[in-house]
Write a protein that holds these residues in place. Structure first.
Motif, PDB file in Angstrom:
ATOM      1  N   ASP A  70      40.872  29.191  35.513  1.00  0.00           N
ATOM      2  CA  ASP A  70      39.356  28.971  35.478  1.00  0.00           C
ATOM      3  C   ASP A  70      38.684  29.631  34.483  1.00  0.00           C
ATOM      4  N   GLN A  71      37.997  29.138  33.330  1.00  0.00           N
ATOM      5  CA  GLN A  71      37.371  30.124  32.569  1.00  0.00           C
ATOM      6  C   GLN A  71      36.155  30.377  32.852  1.00  0.00           C
ATOM      7  N   ARG A  72      35.724  31.595  32.969  1.00  0.00           N
ATOM      8  CA  ARG A  72      34.449  32.324  33.322  1.00  0.00           C
ATOM      9  C   ARG A  72      33.817  32.771  32.057  1.00  0.00           C
ATOM     10  N   PRO A  73      32.351  33.031  32.053  1.00  0.00           N
ATOM     11  CA  PRO A  73      31.717  33.715  30.839  1.00  0.00           C
ATOM     12  C   PRO A  73      31.717  35.507  31.174  1.00  0.00           C
ATOM     13  N   GLY A  74      31.924  35.671  32.668  1.00  0.00           N
ATOM     14  CA  GLY A  74      32.033  37.206  32.785  1.00  0.00           C
ATOM     15  C   GLY A  74      32.800  37.194  33.996  1.00  0.00           C
ATOM     16  N   PHE A  75      32.744  38.511  34.643  1.00  0.00           N
ATOM     17  CA  PHE A  75      33.673  39.111  35.631  1.00  0.00           C
ATOM     18  C   PHE A  75      33.260  38.288  37.110  1.00  0.00           C
ATOM     19  N   PRO A  76      33.781  37.812  37.555  1.00  0.00           N
ATOM     20  CA  PRO A  76      33.388  37.090  39.046  1.00  0.00           C
ATOM     21  C   PRO A  76      32.993  38.137  40.090  1.00  0.00           C
ATOM     22  N   ALA A  77      32.340  37.843  40.880  1.00  0.00           N
ATOM     23  CA  ALA A  77      31.816  38.706  42.056  1.00  0.00           C
ATOM     24  C   ALA A  77      33.074  38.640  43.010  1.00  0.00           C
ATOM     25  N   GLY A  78      33.482  39.536  43.582  1.00  0.00           N
ATOM     26  CA  GLY A  78      34.577  39.712  44.241  1.00  0.00           C
ATOM     27  C   GLY A  78      36.166  39.566  43.707  1.00  0.00           C
ATOM     28  N   GLY A  79      35.995  39.508  42.443  1.00  0.00           N
ATOM     29  CA  GLY A  79      37.240  39.283  41.673  1.00  0.00           C
ATOM     30  C   GLY A  79      38.175  40.677  41.698  1.00  0.00           C
ATOM     31  N   ILE A  80      39.437  40.460  41.520  1.00  0.00           N
ATOM     32  CA  ILE A  80      40.329  41.563  41.332  1.00  0.00           C
ATOM     33  C   ILE A  80      40.845  41.481  39.810  1.00  0.00           C
ATOM     34  N   TYR A  81      40.588  42.605  39.032  1.00  0.00           N
ATOM     35  CA  TYR A  81      40.796  42.728  37.665  1.00  0.00           C
ATOM     36  C   TYR A  81      42.504  43.063  37.622  1.00  0.00           C
ATOM     37  N   LEU A  82      43.165  41.794  36.715  1.00  0.00           N
ATOM     38  CA  LEU A  82      44.389  41.824  36.406  1.00  0.00           C
ATOM     39  C   LEU A  82      45.086  42.579  35.034  1.00  0.00           C
ATOM     40  N   GLY A  83      43.896  42.650  34.153  1.00  0.00           N
ATOM     41  CA  GLY A  83      44.187  43.248  32.954  1.00  0.00           C
ATOM     42  C   GLY A  83      43.785  42.147  31.838  1.00  0.00           C
ATOM     43  N   HIS A  84      44.451  42.488  30.647  1.00  0.00           N
ATOM     44  CA  HIS A  84      44.121  41.495  29.477  1.00  0.00           C
ATOM     45  C   HIS A  84      45.121  41.261  28.414  1.00  0.00           C
ATOM     46  N   ALA A  85      44.951  40.231  27.869  1.00  0.00           N
ATOM     47  CA  ALA A  85      45.953  39.892  26.739  1.00  0.00           C
ATOM     48  C   ALA A  85      45.299  39.055  25.793  1.00  0.00           C
TER      49      ALA A  85
END
Length: 324
Positions: free
Chosen positions: A88-103
């Protein structure tokens, strides 16, 4: 969805006989493995460890969010080259999200949620878990799904502080929990387990558990005990389960196995004795099989699926040929 409040579930203290291997779900897809490393050890992204402490771990980048339901299943679509995770494409980091990293300058996050028929307007072809689709995903998706499954399992099983019993507060983009009364940080837990292929040169020792479908065999496995090396755990577990003494214990590789929170350490070991004395409290049956039996299909009705390190080790041993 917001970060869940503190509180435990019956899974907070798993039963002592819970094994680090899959004893219930065996995917039908059981073809041989071809990767140089175990399937779930593939990584195609940067885990972004240092970004977890930032107020915005995504650093202003768009975020692809993987929704995971209570059964640890995620939305999947059928791509041109096989299954793909549906983000799901989001414009920013979601509340309650767990960061997985980047690519490729895109941030990734996991978010616990409910099943839906579509994600961001794209229809969901199926909801599936790591066991079902892990071996068919590309390196990036496989690595992200293994990571997401493991960290979500940790959150579900650990909601109270081990120091005071207080409900913890989630911090660092989902990668720590803090005891609000003492300030102590609690970090994700990983349980080391050994999984070992025991051979006598041209035969391999395989066992089966009673809960598996008839005819399915795998290599032996068990947890590492406190104060024990992995090599010592190999020798102890083999002796306990089948009464066989081993030597020449050699490390093969490792694989995360987040069911719920294990790291599988793979080994081979040569049998000194070959007479079996099976502990039926541990396994239902153990047998020796030759390479030819496994290659020709005259051995077990089914081997472990390619998503497991067990299959990776078996296929590697089969490819080596007879040993002196």
């Amino acid at each position: 969805m917001s970060v869940p409040p503190g509180g435990s579930t019956p899974a907070d203290v798993p039963p002592p006989n819970e094994l680090p291997v899959d004893v219930a779900v065996w995917p039908e897809h059981t073809s041989a493995t071809t990767d140089d490393v175990p399937v779930l050890s593939r990584v195609g992204h940067d885990r972004g460890h240092l970004d977890r402490s930032l107020d915005d771990p995504a650093r202003g980048r768009p975020v692809r969010v993987l929704v995971m339901d209570e059964r640890r299943q995620v939305p999947v679509r059928e791509g041109a080259a096989g299954p793909e995770l549906l983000w799901d494409q989001r414009p920013g980091f979601p509340a309650g999200g767990i960061y997985l990293g980047h690519a490729d300058d895109v941030a990734y996050a996991a978010l616990r949620g409910e099943r839906t028929l579509s994600i961001g307007g794209t229809p969901v072809d199926a909801w599936a878990g790591l066991r079902e689709v892990g071996s068919d995903l590309g390196d990036r998706d496989a690595g992200l799904l293994a990571q997401a499954t493991g960290i979500v399992e940790w959150h579900e099983r650990n909601r109270f502080s081990p120091y005071t019993g207080a409900a913890t507060v989630v911090e660092k983009a989902g990668w720590t929990q803090r005891d609000p009364t003492t300030g102590q940080e609690v970090f994700p837990r990983t349980d080391p387990a050994v999984i070992m292929l025991v051979h006598d040169g041209d035969r391999v020792l395989l066992g089966r558990q009673a809960v598996w479908p008839p005819g399915r065999f795998s290599i032996l496995a068990g947890f590492v005990e406190p104060g024990e090396s992995a090599e010592a755990a190999v020798a102890r577990e083999v002796a306990e389960e089948v009464g066989v003494e081993v030597t020449d214990v050699r490390y093969v590789g490792s694989q995360p196995w987040p069911f719920p929170q294990s790291l599988m350490l793979g080994f081979t070991a040569r049998a000194v004795s070959t007479e079996l004395h099976v502990d039926h409290d541990e396994i239902e049956e153990a047998r020796w099989f030759t390479r030819e039996e496994l290659r020709s299909g005259a051995g077990p009705a089914a081997l472990p699926p390619p998503v497991s390190i067990a299959r990776h080790i078996i296929d590697g041993w089969l490819a080596e040929g007879p040993q002196a």
